[in-house]
Design a protein around this motif. Structure first.
Motif, short mmCIF file in Angstrom:
data_model
loop_
_atom_site.label_atom_id
_atom_site.label_comp_id
_atom_site.label_asym_id
_atom_site.label_seq_id
_atom_site.Cartn_x
_atom_site.Cartn_y
_atom_site.Cartn_z
N LEU A 80 13.92 98.34 63.51
CA LEU A 80 12.48 98.04 63.45
C LEU A 80 12.18 96.63 62.97
N PRO A 81 12.83 96.12 61.90
CA PRO A 81 12.49 94.77 61.43
C PRO A 81 12.59 93.70 62.52
N ALA A 82 13.51 93.87 63.47
CA ALA A 82 13.69 92.87 64.52
C ALA A 82 12.50 92.82 65.47
N LEU A 83 11.66 93.87 65.47
CA LEU A 83 10.48 93.92 66.34
C LEU A 83 9.27 93.28 65.69
N LEU A 84 9.39 92.94 64.40
CA LEU A 84 8.25 92.42 63.63
C LEU A 84 8.53 91.00 63.18
N CYS B 35 12.02 94.03 56.58
CA CYS B 35 10.72 93.64 57.13
C CYS B 35 10.10 92.54 56.28
N ARG B 36 10.13 92.72 54.97
CA ARG B 36 9.57 91.70 54.07
C ARG B 36 10.31 90.38 54.21
N ASP B 37 11.65 90.45 54.36
CA ASP B 37 12.44 89.24 54.52
C ASP B 37 12.05 88.46 55.78
N LEU C 101 2.66 95.80 58.16
CA LEU C 101 3.16 97.15 58.39
C LEU C 101 2.47 98.07 57.38
N VAL C 102 1.69 99.03 57.88
CA VAL C 102 0.89 99.88 57.00
C VAL C 102 1.46 101.30 57.04
N VAL C 103 1.74 101.85 55.85
CA VAL C 103 2.29 103.20 55.72
C VAL C 103 1.29 104.09 54.99
N ASN C 104 1.49 105.39 55.13
CA ASN C 104 0.68 106.36 54.39
C ASN C 104 1.50 106.85 53.21
N SER C 105 1.08 106.53 51.99
CA SER C 105 1.87 106.83 50.80
C SER C 105 1.59 108.21 50.22
N SER C 106 0.87 109.06 50.95
CA SER C 106 0.57 110.40 50.45
C SER C 106 1.86 111.21 50.27
#
Length: 328
Positions: free
Chosen positions: A42-46, A183-185, A52-57
């Protein structure tokens, strides 16, 4: 319009989660032709500017297996706390017809809940008789998962920290800290929303037009920092349909917190989300309707390809990533 449908073979429904998490397959539907990847890719696509937004519930142990004073078995499935009424919940109760209002249910000799009145839709009110009702419960897996889960944490995302969901935001189950750090990198901002996933997520659309379906309500919260990051993003990449629902609800109402009954279906004008990472959903589900609204009719070809290539479907299954079929 009729609910989107397709033939889902029983053997395509995943019964166990991928091990390790990020080894799950990822159908990359951003390009034509699609590509077969892993979630670890996934990181290679971004890239820089993406959010990148996640649901932390976090899923609460909402299924309580209890007993009547007579010894008869009963089950309470907690749905959500009743607003402004500490210790009281909306719940599903079985066997409902045999549990009159005022019935007390026990765990061993401990009185745990008192069953209350019926609510709209057949749900019941229950009142907790203990300090922590969820301490007597277990995680409620979807009905199509028939194998017990060896490690309950595998039905939680690695970043879950906001208890409140009955079902997991399953698109994020494959993400790992390593994937998020990569992703952050690459200059990607990772942000979170909180949407409490309810059982209505799994309720199929009955016969009749999609427009006649009554959408379940869910509590959501979009932190101001997340919303600001989305406004400034080159692309907003939502992990899961619940994340889409939270962001699009905020965009539609102007409120970053509240309850939403938003039913995203074809014709919806997306205002917040550009790319969606999601699971392969049940036929005739509201989640599949959302996918059709987001990706357009090409979802059918992607699903046909996934089935032909042996991808695993539903909550513990593989994932896909697609772009919005019309620009916002």
């Amino acid at each position: 319009m009729d609910a989107p449908d397709y033939l889902l073979p029983e053997e395509a429904i995943a019964q166990v989660p991928a091990e390790p998490r990020d080894s799950a397959r990822l159908l990359q539907g951003l390009s034509d032709p699609p590509a077969h990847l892993r979630v670890s890719d996934l990181p290679a696509l971004l890239g820089p500017g993406d959010v990148l937004v996640v649901n932390s519930s976090r899923v609460v142990p909402a299924r309580l297996r209890l007993y009547k004073r007579s010894g008869g078995a009963a089950e309470v499935l907690l749905l959500e706390p009743l607003p402004g009424q500490p210790g009281r919940w909306e719940a599903l109760v079985r066997p409902g017809r045999r549990l009159a209002p005022g019935t007390v249910l026990f765990s061993g000799r401990t009185p745990v809940v008192e069953v209350g009145e019926r609510r709209a839709g057949g749900n019941r009110e229950v009142t907790s008789l203990v300090d922590d009702l969820t301490a007597y419960g277990s995680v409620a897996l979807p009905p199509y998962i028939r194998r017990p889960l060896a490690d309950p944490e595998r039905y939680q995302t690695v970043y879950s920290d906001q208890p409140g969901s009955v079902a997991a935001p399953t698109a994020g189950l494959h993400l790992t800290e390593r994937v998020l750090d990569e992703c952050r990198d690459r200059g990607v901002t990772v942000a979170a929303v909180d949407l409490a996933v309810g059982l209505g997520t799994f309720r199929p659309i009955k016969d009749g037009p999609v427009e006649a379906h009554t959408m379940h309500a869910e509590r959501y919260r979009v932190p101001a920092a997340t919303w600001q990051a989305c406004q400034e993003a080159a692309r907003v990449v939502a992990v899961g349909t619940t994340t889409v629902r939270a962001l699009e609800s905020a965009a539609a109402t102007g409120r970053l917190e509240g309850r939403t009954e938003l039913f995203i279906q074809p014709g919806h004008r997306f205002s917040a989300v550009d790319v969606l990472m999601t699971k392969f959903h049940q036929p005739r589900s509201t989640l599949l309707v959302m996918l059709e609204a987001f990706a357009g009719p090409r979802w059918r070809g992607l699903y046909e390809l996934a089935l032909a290539e042996g991808y695993r479907f539903l909550s513990f299954g593989d994932a896909m990533v697609v772009g919005r079929h019309a620009p916002r």
